[in-house]
Write a protein that holds these residues in place. Sequence first.
Motif, PDB file in Angstrom:
ATOM      1  N   LYS A 155      54.953 -16.894 -52.499  1.00 10.35           N
ATOM      2  CA  LYS A 155      54.692 -18.134 -51.764  1.00 10.35           C
ATOM      3  C   LYS A 155      55.768 -19.165 -52.101  1.00 10.35           C
ATOM      4  O   LYS A 155      56.194 -19.268 -53.253  1.00 10.35           O
ATOM      5  CB  LYS A 155      53.312 -18.689 -52.102  1.00 10.35           C
ATOM      6  CG  LYS A 155      52.174 -17.775 -51.654  1.00 10.35           C
ATOM      7  CD  LYS A 155      50.810 -18.403 -51.909  1.00 10.35           C
ATOM      8  CE  LYS A 155      49.688 -17.493 -51.413  1.00 10.35           C
ATOM      9  NZ  LYS A 155      48.353 -18.105 -51.625  1.00 10.35           N
ATOM     10  N   THR A 176      60.242 -16.592 -42.688  1.00  9.45           N
ATOM     11  CA  THR A 176      59.094 -15.717 -42.413  1.00  9.45           C
ATOM     12  C   THR A 176      59.397 -14.663 -41.358  1.00  9.45           C
ATOM     13  O   THR A 176      58.642 -13.705 -41.211  1.00  9.45           O
ATOM     14  CB  THR A 176      57.867 -16.533 -41.961  1.00  9.45           C
ATOM     15  OG1 THR A 176      58.118 -17.106 -40.662  1.00  9.45           O
ATOM     16  CG2 THR A 176      57.538 -17.620 -42.942  1.00  9.45           C
ATOM     17  N   HIS A 182      55.065 -16.368 -47.789  1.00 10.81           N
ATOM     18  CA  HIS A 182      54.143 -17.386 -47.305  1.00 10.81           C
ATOM     19  C   HIS A 182      54.822 -18.739 -47.545  1.00 10.81           C
ATOM     20  O   HIS A 182      54.925 -19.201 -48.683  1.00 10.81           O
ATOM     21  CB  HIS A 182      52.819 -17.331 -48.062  1.00 10.81           C
ATOM     22  CG  HIS A 182      51.984 -16.139 -47.730  1.00 10.81           C
ATOM     23  ND1 HIS A 182      50.608 -16.129 -47.872  1.00 10.81           N
ATOM     24  CD2 HIS A 182      52.317 -14.908 -47.263  1.00 10.81           C
ATOM     25  CE1 HIS A 182      50.138 -14.954 -47.498  1.00 10.81           C
ATOM     26  NE2 HIS A 182      51.162 -14.190 -47.138  1.00 10.81           N
ATOM     27  N   ARG A 184      54.664 -22.641 -47.296  1.00 14.56           N
ATOM     28  CA  ARG A 184      53.611 -23.648 -47.187  1.00 14.56           C
ATOM     29  C   ARG A 184      54.226 -25.042 -47.229  1.00 14.56           C
ATOM     30  O   ARG A 184      54.859 -25.419 -48.224  1.00 14.56           O
ATOM     31  CB  ARG A 184      52.604 -23.486 -48.333  1.00 14.56           C
ATOM     32  CG  ARG A 184      51.784 -22.202 -48.226  1.00 14.56           C
ATOM     33  CD  ARG A 184      51.957 -21.365 -49.462  1.00 14.56           C
ATOM     34  NE  ARG A 184      51.604 -22.110 -50.644  1.00 14.56           N
ATOM     35  CZ  ARG A 184      50.338 -22.226 -51.100  1.00 14.56           C
ATOM     36  NH1 ARG A 184      49.355 -21.614 -50.493  1.00 14.56           N
ATOM     37  NH2 ARG A 184      50.080 -22.912 -52.177  1.00 14.56           N
ATOM     38  N   LYS A 232      46.614 -21.354 -42.273  1.00 13.57           N
ATOM     39  CA  LYS A 232      47.653 -20.340 -42.120  1.00 13.57           C
ATOM     40  C   LYS A 232      47.905 -19.990 -40.658  1.00 13.57           C
ATOM     41  O   LYS A 232      46.977 -19.844 -39.859  1.00 13.57           O
ATOM     42  CB  LYS A 232      47.278 -19.084 -42.901  1.00 13.57           C
ATOM     43  CG  LYS A 232      47.106 -19.308 -44.397  1.00 13.57           C
ATOM     44  CD  LYS A 232      47.045 -18.013 -45.167  1.00 13.57           C
ATOM     45  CE  LYS A 232      45.909 -17.133 -44.709  1.00 13.57           C
ATOM     46  NZ  LYS A 232      45.817 -15.894 -45.515  1.00 13.57           N
ATOM     47  N   GLN A 234      51.127 -17.873 -37.970  1.00 17.13           N
ATOM     48  CA  GLN A 234      52.219 -16.908 -37.941  1.00 17.13           C
ATOM     49  C   GLN A 234      52.987 -17.035 -36.635  1.00 17.13           C
ATOM     50  O   GLN A 234      52.400 -17.265 -35.568  1.00 17.13           O
ATOM     51  CB  GLN A 234      51.669 -15.487 -38.081  1.00 17.13           C
ATOM     52  CG  GLN A 234      52.700 -14.430 -38.409  1.00 17.13           C
ATOM     53  CD  GLN A 234      52.051 -13.127 -38.843  1.00 17.13           C
ATOM     54  OE1 GLN A 234      51.000 -12.747 -38.335  1.00 17.13           O
ATOM     55  NE2 GLN A 234      52.660 -12.440 -39.799  1.00 17.13           N
ATOM     56  N   ILE A 241      54.099 -15.674 -43.242  1.00 21.79           N
ATOM     57  CA  ILE A 241      53.076 -16.617 -42.797  1.00 21.79           C
ATOM     58  C   ILE A 241      53.544 -18.043 -43.052  1.00 21.79           C
ATOM     59  O   ILE A 241      54.221 -18.314 -44.052  1.00 21.79           O
ATOM     60  CB  ILE A 241      51.747 -16.333 -43.536  1.00 21.79           C
ATOM     61  CG1 ILE A 241      51.120 -15.053 -42.983  1.00 21.79           C
ATOM     62  CG2 ILE A 241      50.776 -17.501 -43.422  1.00 21.79           C
ATOM     63  CD1 ILE A 241      49.902 -14.581 -43.746  1.00 21.79           C
TER      64      ILE A 241
END
Length: 327
Positions: A155, A176, A182, A184, A232, A234, A241
């Motif tokens: 992440k 991604t 991931h 964030r 989340k 995509q 993600i």
Amino acid sequence: MIAGNRTINYLRISVTDRCNFRCRYCIPSSPFSVIEHKKIARYEELLRITKLACELGITKVRITGGEPFVRKDIFSFLEKLCAIESLKDISITTNGSLLTRKKIEKLAFLGIKRLNFSLDTLDPVKFAQITGRDRFKQVWESIFTSHELGISPVKINAVTLRGINDDEIEDITALTLKFPFHIRFIEYMPMGDSAVEKQQQILTSEIKKKIESRFGELVPVKRTANDGPAKKFQISGAKGIVGFITPISSHFCSECNRLRLTSRGTLRPCLLNNYEKDILNPLRNGASDDELKKIILSALTKKPAFHGLTDQSSKNIPISHMTSIGG
């Protein structure tokens, strides 16, 4: 453990308030002092508190700092932590600058399969400006070494600030497309004496709009049992993600399942509230396991229904800086 109508099964443990970076949104703009070593909880004290919390229902732990890997003998602590059978999930948040292939291999051997890296830019020059350190190469290599060695998910947390790194939102998101990372995006949280101006704050709606203008509609991703507060999504056909953590624009207090144990040995039921309950001094003064469990449960009775960040007159706006709490 129950707080209101929330089941608390997640403990975030800050092992140190020290960090080798000086990120502008984390470290105060004015001079500050780190906590004296004698006031920092020893590893055996953190382990005792954690084991008692596990007996009360904690099943998930995240290790934070400051920067966890600046603390001496951190791997001896992690080895003992991983031996607690009732813990189902152990992860670490790190800036990645002190990790090597050998250390990442050791983490994987211990059973730590999830790492969160803090990375706000893909530009080495800007990285040095944000963090105060010229360590982009080391962080970048740590991320890809972790991926190579089977750490999953990797992440990457990015705090987006207007005029600082908002021009990189799309490029960071593009990771991604090729990798199962991931990403964030975290809304900046005004805490303590930060060097960040309020007008630099960017909310998720603007970040999401930028992403969709380049990559098309973001498709919601179904939540899993170990998910945190990130919403989340995509990109169609992407391997990874995109997540959004929205403490300002859409707080998730009603879903929060966390209790924090700071490096000072205090229990903090809410990151964004000033209340803390001392557990270290009672432990050092001979408190029994049952007495310590009562302190843990007592702290949870103070877990608020919502935070006060959006109310600038609120007395509950956090006065601590992020590195002293453990994020």
